[in-house]
Design an enzyme around this catalytic site. Structure first.
Site, mmCIF file in Angstrom:
data_model
loop_
_atom_site.group_PDB
_atom_site.id
_atom_site.type_symbol
_atom_site.label_atom_id
_atom_site.label_comp_id
_atom_site.label_asym_id
_atom_site.label_seq_id
_atom_site.Cartn_x
_atom_site.Cartn_y
_atom_site.Cartn_z
ATOM 1 N NE ARG A 257 -2.345 -1.271 3.642
ATOM 2 C CZ ARG A 257 -1.885 -0.435 4.549
ATOM 3 N NH1 ARG A 257 -1.982 0.872 4.366
ATOM 4 N NH2 ARG A 257 -1.344 -0.880 5.668
ATOM 5 C CE1 TYR B 77 2.053 -7.230 -4.338
ATOM 6 C CE2 TYR B 77 1.260 -6.239 -2.315
ATOM 7 C CZ TYR B 77 1.912 -7.267 -2.969
ATOM 8 O OH TYR B 77 2.415 -8.325 -2.256
ATOM 9 C CE LYS C 57 -6.059 -3.446 4.910
ATOM 10 N NZ LYS C 57 -6.373 -3.926 6.260
ATOM 11 C CG HIS D 289 -7.481 -2.735 10.443
ATOM 12 N ND1 HIS D 289 -6.202 -2.267 10.635
ATOM 13 C CD2 HIS D 289 -7.366 -3.759 9.577
ATOM 14 C CE1 HIS D 289 -5.361 -2.984 9.913
ATOM 15 N NE2 HIS D 289 -6.038 -3.890 9.272
ATOM 16 C CB SER E 205 -0.482 -3.589 9.202
ATOM 17 O OG SER E 205 -1.602 -2.865 8.766
ATOM 18 C CB CYS F 185 0.202 -6.831 15.595
ATOM 19 S SG CYS F 185 1.113 -5.324 15.860
ATOM 20 C CG ASP G 181 -7.534 -7.021 7.276
ATOM 21 O OD1 ASP G 181 -6.745 -6.681 8.177
ATOM 22 O OD2 ASP G 181 -7.628 -6.401 6.200
ATOM 23 N NE ARG H 267 0.197 -8.396 2.218
ATOM 24 C CZ ARG H 267 -0.577 -7.796 3.125
ATOM 25 N NH1 ARG H 267 -1.701 -8.336 3.506
ATOM 26 N NH2 ARG H 267 -0.184 -6.661 3.678
HETATM 27 C C1 OXD Z 1 -2.937 -4.325 6.271
HETATM 28 C C2 OXD Z 1 -3.463 -5.455 5.482
HETATM 29 O O1 OXD Z 1 -1.964 -3.675 5.850
HETATM 30 O O2 OXD Z 1 -4.386 -6.114 5.956
HETATM 31 O O3 OXD Z 1 -3.486 -4.061 7.339
HETATM 32 O O4 OXD Z 1 -2.984 -5.684 4.359
HETATM 33 MN MN MN Z 2 -5.269 -5.183 7.653
#
Ligand code: OXD
Ligand code: MN
Length: 611
Positions: free
Chosen positions: A71, A213, A222, A242, A264, A266, A289, A388
């Site tokens: 991102r 991406y 998102k 989130h 993100s 964790c 997520d 990913r």
């Molecule tokens: C993030 C994801 O960056 O879920 O939180 O990709």
């Molecule tokens: Mn996420």
């Protein structure tokens, strides 16, 4: 499907306008069928962008351009009419100006390509909590990913009817093709300075340009499910968060659902799929997520997972760290920026074993000696650290039966957490709703020496893990949470709201070693939360919240009684510093919009710590 078959006049007009602007060679409305998926894969194989994986049925590897691997937060915009509505933590450009710039970029951007129109539902098709989006894209890679991550196709158009609401989403990779030109193995995208991931909250629109991406391109995730949905949720009185959603069953068969927000990286996906070490307990997955939650008629908050797949970070995923994720990606999975082994399988750092064979192809397409161990070597990674997998959620062996229940699941507890080597206890229940909102508002991870822009040891706050994902001013967002609690209380439903907890799996001792093993052992903290929600006498009230009563959490093997006590105690000096940091460095960022009750909460905790 042919454009003329579309029943929704507004949608048809919008598509025709996009076609006139972006001038693709052809237009296809996606039906979401398996045949369509296979046809898109064929397009991607012909363009040499996809590599079939011999070792995994119906699975493919993609390698993105090295400039298009994550991102792009600094190119992500919340273009509300007033800058103040976007707040100090979002990038802002005047919407008219941004649309003008992007219209220039969109002009002719799909030449030589097909324009795909993807009708998708975030959430079970037809659920009261679900929302519909339509993404226009020139990327077949986006189409196949959207097939997995959302519900796509004709069934969505049926629910939309002739005048239903949808979020219009433009996406172009920004790389038109000349006559006879093909991608020929080169991931198409635009240079960074032309990338824009734009959100127009008032008109509920998303315009993305230049990146193929993940969160930049799969606009349901998102962009829609968090940035635009957070605005819809504010306006309509619900929550778009989130958060993972998990189902937990105790040895007596009683069930609760919990939702948890972590910044993100964790371990949200790991927690959502954990295998409890506590005998008799069971954890199942509803989502990993995002959670959308609405108050139900009974006053409880009901949550759905708006997504249909997992877009998980591959490196670090192994049978030890997340067995259920490894099982979920055995077939029908798209891999991006992973290594490719000699025997036609994917590989990444910390996958649990060295790479088989003599050589391996890294994420940039270069042949390298096959690593003997799975330890990462900084700068020399075989898989990109943000590589990913995209896998259907239904392939998860512990997916909960009710994960697609259109009415959602009732949430009993919220958990907030981050990577905090010191100060923050293993688990801590808030004293009340506002104190819980306070906990969410100060969430964050301590940064290590590896991050260049901040001093090691400082906390990078990521309130509610929503900092990059809130479509409006974070101060107003905190207030939305406060108001939701007040409203429930005014309606006599205060006690039906989820209980709120602050957790930390990442405490370290003086020797810089983790004090808590994490992963499946986190079930011990979840079990304590479960019992807390039932009002069991397992806590002690302290200045910072309700902490586990000594003995109420059995320490896992390797954790001494002293360490357990340390993990569950109030670090008075640490908390005084925490409060001072929030007061001096965090809350002032939100100016006048920071709800006063949160400053009052800060004062109250400080007073208790000094008392
Ligand atoms: C993030 C994801 O960056 O879920 O939180 O990709
Ligand atoms: Mn996420």
């Amino acid at each position: 499907m042919n454009l003329n078959e579309l029943k929704h006049a507004g949608l048809k007009k919008w598509i025709e306008e996009a076609e006139a602007l972006m001038t693709p060679d052809s237009v296809e409305v996606c039906d979401g069928s398996p045949a369509e998926y296979d046809r898109m894969i064929k397009v991607l194989l012909d363009a040499k962008l996809a590599t079939p994986l011999k070792a995994r049925p119906h699975s493919y590897l993609f390698r993105s351009d090295p400039s298009d691997v994550a991102r792009v937060e600094n190119r992500t915009y919340i273009a509300s009419k007033s800058q103040d509505d976007a707040g100090p933590t979002n990038n802002w450009i005047d919407p008219a100006e941004l649309k003008n710039t992007m219209t220039g970029l969109y002009k002719g951007c799909m030449k030589g390509r097909t324009m795909y129109v993807i009708p998708f539902s975030m959430g079970p098709v037809g659920s009261d909590i679900a929302k519909i989006g339509v993404e226009i894209t020139d990327s077949a890679y986006v189409v196949v990913n959207m097939h997995i991550m959302t519900r796509v196709g004709t069934k969505v158009l049926d629910v939309l009817g002739s005048d239903g609401f949808y979020v219009p989403c433009f996406h172009s990779i920004g790389k038109p093709l000349a006559a006879g030109e093909s991608d020929n193995g080169k991931w198409p995208c635009a240079p960074l300075e032309h990338k824009y991931i734009s959100h127009f909250p008032e008109t509920r629109e998303i315009w993305s340009y230049g990146s193929g991406y993940g969160g930049n391109a799969l606009l349901g995730k998102k962009c829609l499910a968090l940035r635009i949905a957070s605005v819809l949720a504010r306006d309509e009185g619900w929550l778009a968060e989130h958060m993972l959603i998990l189902k937990i069953t105790n040895p007596q068969g009683a069930v609760k659902y919990m939702a948890a927000a972590f910044p993100s990286a964790c371990g949200k996906t790991n927690l959502a799929m954990l295998i409890p070490t506590l005998p008799g307990w069971k954890v199942q997955t509803v989502g990993d997520d995002i959670a959308w939650m609405k108050p139900g008629a009974d006053g409880r908050l009901y949550a759905i997972n708006p997504e249909a797949g997992f877009f998980g970070v591959a490196p670090g995923t192994s049978n030890d760290s997340n067995f259920n994720a490894m099982e979920s990606i055995k077939k029908n999975t798209i891999f991006t920026n992973c290594g490719l082994t000699e025997d036609g399988d994917i590989w990444w750092e910390q996958i649990g074993y060295g790479a088989p064979g003599k050589t391996i192809i890294d994420w940039k397409g270069n042949e390298k000696p096959a690593p003997q161990t799975d330890k990462p070597v900084k700068g020399e990674e075989i898989a990109h650290p943000n590589a990913r997998f995209t896998a259907p959620a239904k392939q998860c062996p512990v997916i909960a039966d009710e994960w697609e229940d259109p009415k959602g699941v009732p949430i009993s507890a919220f958990l907030f957490g981050g990577r905090r080597p010191s100060t923050v206890p293993l688990i801590n229940q808030s004293k009340n709703w506002v104190h819980g909102v306070f906990m969410g508002s100060i969430t964050g991870s301590e940064i290590t020496a590896a991050a260049l822009d901040l001093k090691a040891g400082t906390v990078r706050r990521d309130p509610f893990a929503m900092l990059p994902f809130c479509g409006y001013h974070m101060g107003d967002y905190f207030n939305h949470w406060i108001k939701l609690g007040k409203k429930a209380e005014a309606e006599g439903n205060g006690d039906k709201l989820p209980k709120i907890f602050f957790c930390n799996w990442f405490r370290k001792n003086k020797d810089d070693k983790f004090m808590w093993p994490g992963y499946g052992e986190n079930s011990r903290a979840l079990a304590w939360v479960f019992d807390r929600c039932d009002g069991k006498d397992n806590c002690v009230e302290t200045a910072i919240g309700n902490l586990p009563k000594p003995g109420s959490i059995e320490p896992p093997t390797g954790v001494s009684a002293e360490d357990m006590a340390e993990l569950c105690k109030v670090d008075t000096e640490g908390w005084k510093k925490e409060i001072a940091d929030v007061r001096a460095n965090h809350y002032p960022k939100f100016g006048d919009k920071l709800p006063k009750v949160l400053y009052e909460e800060l004062d109250a905790i400080e007073k208790r710590l000094n008392g």
